[in-house]
Design a protein around this motif. Sequence first.
Motif, mmCIF file in Angstrom:
data_model
loop_
_atom_site.group_PDB
_atom_site.id
_atom_site.type_symbol
_atom_site.label_atom_id
_atom_site.label_comp_id
_atom_site.label_asym_id
_atom_site.label_seq_id
_atom_site.Cartn_x
_atom_site.Cartn_y
_atom_site.Cartn_z
ATOM 1 N N GLY A 91 34.213 21.273 -14.778
ATOM 2 C CA GLY A 91 33.073 21.389 -13.852
ATOM 3 C C GLY A 91 33.229 20.440 -12.681
ATOM 4 N N ALA A 92 33.631 19.207 -12.961
ATOM 5 C CA ALA A 92 33.802 18.235 -11.884
ATOM 6 C C ALA A 92 34.930 18.669 -10.975
ATOM 7 N N LEU A 93 36.028 19.147 -11.569
ATOM 8 C CA LEU A 93 37.149 19.607 -10.757
ATOM 9 C C LEU A 93 36.780 20.847 -9.949
ATOM 10 N N ALA A 94 36.057 21.777 -10.607
ATOM 11 C CA ALA A 94 35.659 22.994 -9.914
ATOM 12 C C ALA A 94 34.710 22.675 -8.751
ATOM 13 N N THR A 95 33.808 21.729 -8.988
ATOM 14 C CA THR A 95 32.867 21.346 -7.938
ATOM 15 C C THR A 95 33.615 20.716 -6.779
ATOM 16 N N THR A 96 34.561 19.871 -7.083
ATOM 17 C CA THR A 96 35.341 19.218 -6.044
ATOM 18 C C THR A 96 36.165 20.255 -5.294
ATOM 19 N N LEU A 97 36.789 21.180 -6.017
ATOM 20 C CA LEU A 97 37.595 22.211 -5.392
ATOM 21 C C LEU A 97 36.739 23.140 -4.540
ATOM 22 N N ALA A 98 35.609 23.535 -5.092
ATOM 23 C CA ALA A 98 34.710 24.412 -4.350
ATOM 24 C C ALA A 98 34.189 23.712 -3.102
ATOM 25 N N SER A 99 33.922 22.420 -3.200
ATOM 26 C CA SER A 99 33.447 21.657 -2.048
ATOM 27 C C SER A 99 34.505 21.666 -0.972
ATOM 28 N N ARG A 100 35.736 21.544 -1.342
ATOM 29 C CA ARG A 100 36.818 21.504 -0.365
ATOM 30 C C ARG A 100 37.015 22.887 0.272
ATOM 31 N N ILE A 101 36.879 23.934 -0.588
ATOM 32 C CA ILE A 101 37.083 25.277 -0.066
ATOM 33 C C ILE A 101 35.922 25.692 0.842
ATOM 34 N N VAL A 102 34.740 25.482 0.405
ATOM 35 C CA VAL A 102 33.548 25.900 1.139
ATOM 36 C C VAL A 102 33.327 24.971 2.328
ATOM 37 N N GLY A 103 33.634 23.798 2.188
ATOM 38 C CA GLY A 103 33.437 22.836 3.255
ATOM 39 C C GLY A 103 32.088 22.193 3.183
ATOM 40 N N GLU A 104 31.321 22.463 2.171
ATOM 41 C CA GLU A 104 30.013 21.857 2.009
ATOM 42 C C GLU A 104 30.040 21.005 0.764
ATOM 43 N N SER A 105 29.121 20.161 0.738
ATOM 44 C CA SER A 105 28.997 19.315 -0.432
ATOM 45 C C SER A 105 28.202 20.065 -1.476
ATOM 46 N N LEU A 106 28.759 20.123 -2.665
ATOM 47 C CA LEU A 106 28.066 20.785 -3.773
ATOM 48 C C LEU A 106 27.605 19.726 -4.766
ATOM 49 N N GLU A 107 26.984 18.776 -4.261
ATOM 50 C CA GLU A 107 26.560 17.677 -5.112
ATOM 51 C C GLU A 107 25.262 18.019 -5.827
ATOM 52 N N ASP A 108 24.626 19.052 -5.421
ATOM 53 C CA ASP A 108 23.382 19.462 -6.058
ATOM 54 C C ASP A 108 23.723 19.888 -7.492
ATOM 55 N N ASP A 109 23.047 19.310 -8.434
ATOM 56 C CA ASP A 109 23.376 19.551 -9.846
ATOM 57 C C ASP A 109 23.129 20.988 -10.254
ATOM 58 N N ALA A 110 22.078 21.598 -9.850
ATOM 59 C CA ALA A 110 21.769 22.960 -10.252
ATOM 60 C C ALA A 110 22.800 23.913 -9.668
ATOM 61 N N ARG A 111 23.132 23.750 -8.406
ATOM 62 C CA ARG A 111 24.085 24.618 -7.757
ATOM 63 C C ARG A 111 25.460 24.414 -8.388
ATOM 64 N N SER A 112 25.856 23.187 -8.589
ATOM 65 C CA SER A 112 27.170 22.915 -9.170
ATOM 66 C C SER A 112 27.246 23.434 -10.601
ATOM 67 N N GLN A 113 26.160 23.390 -11.312
ATOM 68 C CA GLN A 113 26.141 23.890 -12.697
ATOM 69 C C GLN A 113 26.329 25.397 -12.704
ATOM 70 N N ARG A 114 25.728 26.098 -11.748
ATOM 71 C CA ARG A 114 25.885 27.549 -11.674
ATOM 72 C C ARG A 114 27.327 27.909 -11.349
ATOM 73 N N VAL A 115 27.936 27.193 -10.455
ATOM 74 C CA VAL A 115 29.313 27.454 -10.058
ATOM 75 C C VAL A 115 30.241 27.229 -11.264
ATOM 76 N N VAL A 116 30.016 26.139 -11.961
ATOM 77 C CA VAL A 116 30.851 25.811 -13.131
ATOM 78 C C VAL A 116 30.678 26.861 -14.205
ATOM 79 N N ASP A 117 29.453 27.278 -14.441
ATOM 80 C CA ASP A 117 29.209 28.276 -15.487
ATOM 81 C C ASP A 117 29.879 29.594 -15.143
ATOM 82 N N ARG A 118 29.803 30.021 -13.895
ATOM 83 C CA ARG A 118 30.454 31.252 -13.472
ATOM 84 C C ARG A 118 31.970 31.139 -13.645
ATOM 85 N N PHE A 119 32.514 30.018 -13.263
ATOM 86 C CA PHE A 119 33.957 29.810 -13.364
ATOM 87 C C PHE A 119 34.413 29.882 -14.822
ATOM 88 N N LEU A 120 33.663 29.225 -15.699
ATOM 89 C CA LEU A 120 34.026 29.215 -17.125
ATOM 90 C C LEU A 120 33.865 30.589 -17.749
#
Length: 191
Positions: free
Chosen positions: A142-171
Motif C-alpha cells: 500500500g505504501a509503495l502503491a501510494t508512492t508510485l501512484a503519487s509519482r504517476i498522477v503527480g498529486e499527493s495521495l496522502e489522504d488515507d481514505a483515497r490511498s486505502q481505496r487505491v491500495v485495495d483496488r491494486f490488491l
Amino acid sequence: MIRSEAILAAAEGANPLVPNWWEVLVTAVGFAVLMFLVVKYIAPALENSYQNRVDAIEGGLEKAEKAQAEANALKADYEQQQQEGYAEANRVREEARTEGAQILAEAREKASAESARLVEQAQVQIAAERLQAETSLRTDVGALATTLASRIVGESLEDDARSQRVVDRFLEDLERNSTARTASGTAGVVE
C-alpha cells in the motif's frame, strides 16, 4: 641187621591185603580230630565269611537298585523341571511379545497423536504467519502503491481514505490475476 631181618620176616609173614589195626585206629583218630576241628572252627568261619559275602553282594545290589531308582526319580524331576522351564520361558517370551506389541502400538498411537498435534500447531502457526505476512505486505505494498501512484498522477495521495481505496483496488487486481493464473495452470495440468 637183625632188626631189618626181623622186620622183613614179619613183613613176609603179613598179608598185604589185611590192614594193620593200629594204623587204622591212629588214622581214624587223627581223621576224627581233624574233622572235629574243621566242623567246629573252620566250617563256621567259612560259612560266616560266605554269608557276609552274600549279604554284601545282596546289599550292594539293593543299594545299586535304590541308587538307580533315586537316579531315575531325579532324572524324571530334572526333565519335569526342564519342561516347566521351557514352558515358563515360552510363556515369558509370549508375554514379552504381547507387551512389546502393546508398547509399540501405544508408541505409534502417541506418535500419531503428537504428529497430528504438531501438524495442527504448525498449520495454526503458518496461518498466523501468513496473516501477519499479508498484513505486513498490504501495508508495504500500500505504501509503495501510494508512492508510485503519487509519482504517476503527480498529486499527493496522502489522504488515507483515497490511498486505502487505491491500495485495495491494486490488491484486488493482483488477486484476480493470481487466481486466473492458478486456474489456467491447473486446467493445463488436467488436460
